[in-house]
Scaffold this active site. Sequence first.
Site, PDB file in Angstrom:
ATOM      1  N   SER A 143      16.647  -5.760  -5.420  1.00 19.02           N
ATOM      2  CA  SER A 143      16.903  -4.419  -5.932  1.00 19.02           C
ATOM      3  C   SER A 143      17.979  -4.456  -7.021  1.00 19.02           C
ATOM      4  O   SER A 143      17.815  -5.139  -8.018  1.00 19.02           O
ATOM      5  CB  SER A 143      17.285  -3.494  -4.777  1.00 19.02           C
ATOM      6  OG  SER A 143      17.294  -2.148  -5.183  1.00 19.02           O
ATOM      7  N   ASP A 302      16.206   0.575 -11.977  1.00 20.87           N
ATOM      8  CA  ASP A 302      16.806  -0.682 -11.554  1.00 20.87           C
ATOM      9  C   ASP A 302      15.787  -1.814 -11.678  1.00 20.87           C
ATOM     10  O   ASP A 302      14.636  -1.583 -12.049  1.00 20.87           O
ATOM     11  CB  ASP A 302      17.398  -0.565 -10.145  1.00 20.87           C
ATOM     12  CG  ASP A 302      16.352  -0.340  -9.069  1.00 20.87           C
ATOM     13  OD1 ASP A 302      15.204  -0.001  -9.408  1.00 20.87           O
ATOM     14  OD2 ASP A 302      16.677  -0.508  -7.883  1.00 20.87           O
ATOM     15  N   ASP A 304      13.790  -3.610  -9.853  1.00 18.04           N
ATOM     16  CA  ASP A 304      12.458  -3.527  -9.247  1.00 18.04           C
ATOM     17  C   ASP A 304      11.866  -2.123  -9.366  1.00 18.04           C
ATOM     18  O   ASP A 304      10.850  -1.820  -8.754  1.00 18.04           O
ATOM     19  CB  ASP A 304      12.474  -3.996  -7.788  1.00 18.04           C
ATOM     20  CG  ASP A 304      13.300  -3.103  -6.881  1.00 18.04           C
ATOM     21  OD1 ASP A 304      14.325  -2.578  -7.333  1.00 18.04           O
ATOM     22  OD2 ASP A 304      12.919  -2.928  -5.705  1.00 18.04           O
ATOM     23  N   ASP A 306      12.511   0.888  -8.337  1.00 17.08           N
ATOM     24  CA  ASP A 306      12.326   1.857  -7.257  1.00 17.08           C
ATOM     25  C   ASP A 306      13.406   2.934  -7.260  1.00 17.08           C
ATOM     26  O   ASP A 306      13.253   3.964  -6.617  1.00 17.08           O
ATOM     27  CB  ASP A 306      12.219   1.180  -5.879  1.00 17.08           C
ATOM     28  CG  ASP A 306      13.498   0.469  -5.460  1.00 17.08           C
ATOM     29  OD1 ASP A 306      14.416   0.296  -6.285  1.00 17.08           O
ATOM     30  OD2 ASP A 306      13.573   0.053  -4.282  1.00 17.08           O
TER      31      ASP A 306
END
Length: 564
Positions: A143, A302, A304, A306
Amino acid sequence: MNEHYRRWMEFEDLDPALKSELASLTDEEEILDRFDGHLTFGTAGLRGKIGAGTNRMNRYTIRRATEGFARYLLKCADNPRRKGIAIAYDSRRFSRTFAEEAAGVLANHGIPVRLFRKMRPTPVLSFAVRHLKAAGGIMITASHNPPEYNGYKVYGPDGGQIPPRTSRLILEEILRVRDELSIPAMPLEDGLASGLIRLLGEELDQDYHRHLRGISLQPGTGKRIGDSLRIVYTPLHGTGSGPVRRALSEWGFSRVFTVAEQEVPDPDFPTVSTPNPEEAQAFRLALERAQEVDADLAVATDPDADRLGLAVKQPSGRWSLLTGNQVGALLLHYILSQRKAKEDLPENGVVIQSIVTSDFGRSIAASYGVATVETLTGFKYIGEKIGEYERSGTHEFLFGYEESCGYLIGAFVRDKDAVQAAALTCEMAAFHRLEGRSLWEVLEELYRVHGHYRESVLPVTLNGNEGRKTVALILDRLRHAPPQQIGDIGVAEIKDYARGIDGLPPAEVIKCLLADGSWVAVRPSGTEPKMKWYLNAVDRDPATADEKLEGMKNFISRWMDALR
């Protein structure tokens, strides 16, 4: 010499780079840190620093976790050798390598794998699991953690992160794996040749974006706004660039400016201290770009993709980075107002948020006659609740969000989705612009109607065993001798979630409800001497709300100091 360190050093087939890394270690404390136990598999899977050792992220710890997951699937899942597993990865160091290792272990068990050909956002992995009707999924990502970290997240057949019970069952299988160095993994070439590993690409992307277009509440708004809405977007060196820019283009937004220095995926994240769109430092270059092009809003995702961060320009020209609670409130208001205008607001509609998310959204939802349900912190609980309501038919999901910049609009994904959030946020901004208002002005109007909500998160990091004792003491005092007031506001109720209250499973969270509708919550880390305080103040007067929040901050600091 540490037993595991010696075992690794004596393993003839050890990855040469890892062997060289271990050979260079001279500090006994460093060796102990790398080999004193295994990287913990929790409800979010694995997360840790990349490197050699049993307590680091590397190909062998990935194989060990996947071996446990494979054994769990073969024992407990519904026909995993037919349904298979979807695997995706982000832009971090070794993410593709780790994804291929996981695919090889599963293939060695005869479990087919659909592996993305190139990096993808986490929500696309969640979509893939559901769309392909897979038995589960794996996402290689850490993340928004610093660049030295990577992680391994496991998803269930519903496309959501696995719940605690499943995590415990997988952990039981992992603990039965005695030697992480000897776990066989099918080479990628062999997996492709046998058909046990298949590569995913554009076809699935097309399906995702088709579903994405379905969440639009005012189709064509982007085209109607024309050149008058200017958007700056940055993927913060991650996976969001292609999907977000494609979505904005398909939704008709023609004036989208990217941050060139952050547009290309880079595992070192060289332009930010951490790639976290919640933090102001991550927006520095985006706001510089926004000034250059006279933009109206700046959006960041961010690595990834999400989580979404949003900065908006005030009428004065000053820029403001909104909190997750503020963005969530704006999106919620837009969704409910548009669906009501279309007479498409269901009587059994529900909004789902975490227990540390502001009550601002709850007030907005109530004004539309919509219920708000709370879950524990972690989007897996929101995804789980969506599935529960689908099965029971008692509620229709309308929106889910957390204060930590995670949002979900369309339930075709079961994790927070910054691609969805980016597209709908820009549509929302365009809609309000056509009505003659900026997002900042809409937010101010919502405050005037519902009260001025102010919030802050206070992270507290302590040291070693003494720190752990302090954390335990703070929780004990809140449970058995809580303060009578926090700041100048009386404490009305203490909610101890460790008892499993409000229909939720037990969780180490304590929330102090104050007499005026404000509240304070504390959530400790499960593995480190750390905790987070969540402070939420509310008042009809904005200056008074600010004063209340400051008083709460000062009280918490003094109260903790007195306990140390």
